[in-house]
Structure formats: C-alpha cells, structure tokens
Design a protein around this motif. Structure first.
Motif, PDB file in Angstrom:
ATOM      1  N   PRO A 217       8.038 -10.869   9.941  1.00  0.00           N
ATOM      2  CA  PRO A 217       8.193 -10.675   8.487  1.00  0.00           C
ATOM      3  C   PRO A 217       6.869 -10.487   7.763  1.00  0.00           C
ATOM      4  N   ILE A 218       5.859 -11.299   8.086  1.00  0.00           N
ATOM      5  CA  ILE A 218       4.571 -11.188   7.404  1.00  0.00           C
ATOM      6  C   ILE A 218       3.890  -9.865   7.744  1.00  0.00           C
ATOM      7  N   GLN A 219       3.960  -9.455   9.005  1.00  0.00           N
ATOM      8  CA  GLN A 219       3.383  -8.168   9.388  1.00  0.00           C
ATOM      9  C   GLN A 219       4.061  -7.021   8.649  1.00  0.00           C
ATOM     10  N   TYR A 220       5.378  -7.101   8.548  1.00  0.00           N
ATOM     11  CA  TYR A 220       6.129  -6.045   7.864  1.00  0.00           C
ATOM     12  C   TYR A 220       5.740  -5.979   6.388  1.00  0.00           C
ATOM     13  N   ILE A 221       5.688  -7.128   5.727  1.00  0.00           N
ATOM     14  CA  ILE A 221       5.324  -7.172   4.307  1.00  0.00           C
ATOM     15  C   ILE A 221       3.936  -6.591   4.092  1.00  0.00           C
ATOM     16  N   ASN A 222       2.986  -7.011   4.920  1.00  0.00           N
ATOM     17  CA  ASN A 222       1.615  -6.519   4.768  1.00  0.00           C
ATOM     18  C   ASN A 222       1.522  -5.028   5.046  1.00  0.00           C
ATOM     19  N   ARG A 223       2.236  -4.543   6.052  1.00  0.00           N
ATOM     20  CA  ARG A 223       2.204  -3.106   6.327  1.00  0.00           C
ATOM     21  C   ARG A 223       2.844  -2.327   5.190  1.00  0.00           C
ATOM     22  N   HIS A 224       3.937  -2.855   4.644  1.00  0.00           N
ATOM     23  CA  HIS A 224       4.583  -2.204   3.513  1.00  0.00           C
ATOM     24  C   HIS A 224       3.628  -2.146   2.318  1.00  0.00           C
ATOM     25  N   ARG A 225       2.914  -3.230   2.078  1.00  0.00           N
ATOM     26  CA  ARG A 225       1.941  -3.252   0.987  1.00  0.00           C
ATOM     27  C   ARG A 225       0.838  -2.209   1.219  1.00  0.00           C
ATOM     28  N   LEU A 226       0.332  -2.141   2.445  1.00  0.00           N
ATOM     29  CA  LEU A 226      -0.744  -1.201   2.732  1.00  0.00           C
ATOM     30  C   LEU A 226      -0.264   0.241   2.643  1.00  0.00           C
ATOM     31  N   GLU A 227       0.974   0.517   3.049  1.00  0.00           N
ATOM     32  CA  GLU A 227       1.512   1.872   2.927  1.00  0.00           C
ATOM     33  C   GLU A 227       1.640   2.266   1.456  1.00  0.00           C
ATOM     34  N   LYS A 228       2.089   1.311   0.627  1.00  0.00           N
ATOM     35  CA  LYS A 228       2.184   1.602  -0.808  1.00  0.00           C
ATOM     36  C   LYS A 228       0.794   1.816  -1.388  1.00  0.00           C
ATOM     37  N   ALA A 229      -0.179   0.979  -0.986  1.00  0.00           N
ATOM     38  CA  ALA A 229      -1.545   1.135  -1.472  1.00  0.00           C
ATOM     39  C   ALA A 229      -2.125   2.482  -1.053  1.00  0.00           C
ATOM     40  N   THR A 230      -1.832   2.909   0.170  1.00  0.00           N
ATOM     41  CA  THR A 230      -2.312   4.207   0.653  1.00  0.00           C
ATOM     42  C   THR A 230      -1.787   5.336  -0.227  1.00  0.00           C
ATOM     43  N   GLN A 231      -0.512   5.279  -0.585  1.00  0.00           N
ATOM     44  CA  GLN A 231       0.068   6.303  -1.454  1.00  0.00           C
ATOM     45  C   GLN A 231      -0.590   6.289  -2.830  1.00  0.00           C
ATOM     46  N   LEU A 232      -0.823   5.091  -3.378  1.00  0.00           N
ATOM     47  CA  LEU A 232      -1.427   4.991  -4.705  1.00  0.00           C
ATOM     48  C   LEU A 232      -2.876   5.481  -4.699  1.00  0.00           C
ATOM     49  N   LEU A 233      -3.605   5.185  -3.627  1.00  0.00           N
ATOM     50  CA  LEU A 233      -4.981   5.664  -3.518  1.00  0.00           C
ATOM     51  C   LEU A 233      -5.039   7.188  -3.405  1.00  0.00           C
ATOM     52  N   THR A 234      -4.058   7.742  -2.726  1.00  0.00           N
ATOM     53  CA  THR A 234      -4.058   9.180  -2.462  1.00  0.00           C
ATOM     54  C   THR A 234      -3.557   9.985  -3.648  1.00  0.00           C
ATOM     55  N   PHE A 235      -2.531   9.492  -4.321  1.00  0.00           N
ATOM     56  CA  PHE A 235      -1.825  10.330  -5.292  1.00  0.00           C
ATOM     57  C   PHE A 235      -1.939   9.871  -6.742  1.00  0.00           C
ATOM     58  N   THR A 236      -2.643   8.774  -7.014  1.00  0.00           N
ATOM     59  CA  THR A 236      -2.810   8.325  -8.393  1.00  0.00           C
ATOM     60  C   THR A 236      -4.280   8.054  -8.676  1.00  0.00           C
ATOM     61  N   SER A 237      -4.575   7.856  -9.958  1.00  0.00           N
ATOM     62  CA  SER A 237      -5.935   7.508 -10.360  1.00  0.00           C
ATOM     63  C   SER A 237      -6.045   6.032 -10.733  1.00  0.00           C
ATOM     64  N   MET A 238      -5.057   5.223 -10.342  1.00  0.00           N
ATOM     65  CA  MET A 238      -5.114   3.790 -10.617  1.00  0.00           C
ATOM     66  C   MET A 238      -6.398   3.199 -10.051  1.00  0.00           C
ATOM     67  N   SER A 239      -6.949   2.229 -10.765  1.00  0.00           N
ATOM     68  CA  SER A 239      -8.128   1.546 -10.245  1.00  0.00           C
ATOM     69  C   SER A 239      -7.754   0.739  -9.008  1.00  0.00           C
TER      70      SER A 239
END
Length: 279
Positions: A217-239
């Motif tokens: 569960p913890i690995q899944y949550i962290n990977r899900h968070r990192l995948e979302k962060a990757t999308q935000l870094l790539t496609f948004t200008s959020m800090s």
C-alpha cells in the motif's frame, strides 16, 4: 451472473507494469520455426508481407499482410514458414503484469488477430524500435506510451474483450480502496485506514493489495504521488512547492523521493522535459 467487466472500469490497469525486451522489423528466414513452447513474455507481430503459420493455444492462423497478432505469455504456441515467401513483420517482446499475474491472465479476448490501420501501425512500431535503441529517460516514457497505444488498438479492434473478475467481493473492495487513494492523494493515509475501507484485517489487507497491484500500500501511494507529480512538472507551471503540497509531501521529502525515483531533482526534470528553448 456475468463474471466479467469492461476494461475501462478497472483501476488496476492504471498500475500495469510494462517492460519491453525487444522490438524490430524482420524478414524471417525459411528456417524460422518452433513448435509447442510456452513463452513467459508476450509477443506482438504486425505482418507486412509474405505468408506463414502460427498456432496460439488451440487456434491456428495463416497470417496475411495487414494483420496484428498478440501471442500472450503462458499460452502454448507454435510458428513456422510454409514457403519461400516468408513473413515480413514488425514485432516486439514485452511483459504486461497486473500484480503477480500477466495482463492476459485477466483479459479474455475473442481473437488474437485484428486488422488495424496500416499507416498508424507502422508508425507506432517504427517509433517503438527507434526509442528501444536509445538509452535515455524520455525514451523509457515513450516506450511505455507506445506499448499502451498498441495494446489499446488491439483491444479496440478485437471485438468482445472482457476483464476476468474471479472474486467480485474482493474486486469491489479493492476498487473502493484505490478510488480512495485517488481521491485523497494529498492526505496522509495509513494501512489501518485502507484496511478498514476493505473490511480486512491489516496484515491480510496488505497481502491482498499486493496481489492486486504488485506493490505494498505505501509503495503504491508513493508511486501514485510521484506519477501525479511527474504530470504536473511536465504539463503545468505550478511551483515545485505547490506540487509537493498537492500530493501531500513536504518539499524536502518530495525532492529527495523524486530524485530517487527519476534520477533527477524536480527542477532539473522540468527543464529536461521542456527541452531547448529558442532565444
């Protein structure tokens, strides 16, 4: 009761592990043959010329140009030439796992052959081969994207496609857990909280969760968070600090975790994805 569900309703597909072994174009020699073997990887063939023979499970095929074949892991197979006019084919070997099982252990298809749009299929395979011969970060992402596109094209065209649902109660419980994670990625979650949603004891819940997703569960949550962060870094200008907040992590911990995951600091990764800027 129908013991299957549509592919688009399964949250486990989001967490599918895809790994490419080989991709190439080959005009097979007349000696190309093997009988009654069971590979531990999937094969995909897109036929462009010639003739030959395939057997997948109990089904026999005589491939024709323009046909796309899936030969799943774990299924008895045979192949051979039948004349000097041998097959020319784009092909790849790959694994596609959902937890401990292969994708095609979960998916029932009506056929292992479809007829996709030729130009699109050739383009996808040529891109796959090009990126498979490179060894950089963005190529790994693009390989996964192309494999997903190839699989999507196959499933779209093969007609009756169902996801096997062997344990309705467990499936529904785990669906609720994954949806909870999706809806609350910015919040802190505990194994006990997730186990309560599934109405399982924590230790048993961890076992079931790993069978379904391939991760704790913890690995899944962290990977899900990192995948979302990757999308935000790539496609948004959020800090970067805002991105860390949006996935429920402190900035320093997020930066360290992201670098361990990708090999790059978040700011460096964003610059890499942005590419060179014209001056």
């Amino acid at each position: 009761m129908d013991n299957a569900i549509g592919l688009d309703s399964n949250p486990y597909l989001v967490n599918m592990q895809l790994d490419l072994f080989f991709a190439a174009y080959t005009k097979v020699p007349v000696t190309w043959r093997d009988y009654d073997y069971t590979p531990n990887f999937n094969k995909m063939y897109y036929i462009t010329e010639g003739e030959g023979y395939l057997k997948i499970g109990k089904q026999e095929y005589y491939p024709k140009p323009g046909e796309l074949y899936i030969m799943p892991a774990g299924i008895l197979q045979s192949y051979s030439t039948i004349s000097d006019n041998t097959l020319g084919k784009y092909w790849c070997h790959f694994t596609s796992k959902l937890g401990d099982l292969q994708l095609f252990d979960h998916v029932a298809v009506s056929s292992y052959v479809v007829q996709p749009e030729p130009a699109e299929m050739k383009g996808l395979f040529e891109r796959l081969i090009r990126y498979a011969n490179r060894d950089d970060l963005t190529s790994r992402f693009r390989i996964r994207s192309i494999l997903l596109e190839l699989l999507s094209s196959f499933f779209d065209l093969c007609g009756h496609t169902k996801l096997n649902r062997t344990t309705n109660s467990t499936y529904d419980k785990m669906s609720a857990v994954l949806q909870h994670i999706e809806d609350n990625v910015s919040l802190q979650m505990t194994v006990e909280e997730l186990a309560h949603i599934a109405h399982f004891q924590p230790n048993y819940f961890i076992h079931v969760f790993k069978n379904f997703t391939g991760l704790s569960p913890i690995q899944y949550i962290n990977r899900h968070r990192l995948e979302k962060a990757t999308q935000l870094l790539t496609f948004t200008s959020m800090s970067i600090s805002s991105i860390a907040d949006s996935i429920g992590l402190e900035l320093s911990y997020f930066s360290r975790m992201f670098k361990e995951h990708s090999g790059y600091a978040p700011s460096t990764y964003r610059e890499l994805m942005a590419g060179p800027r014209t001056k």
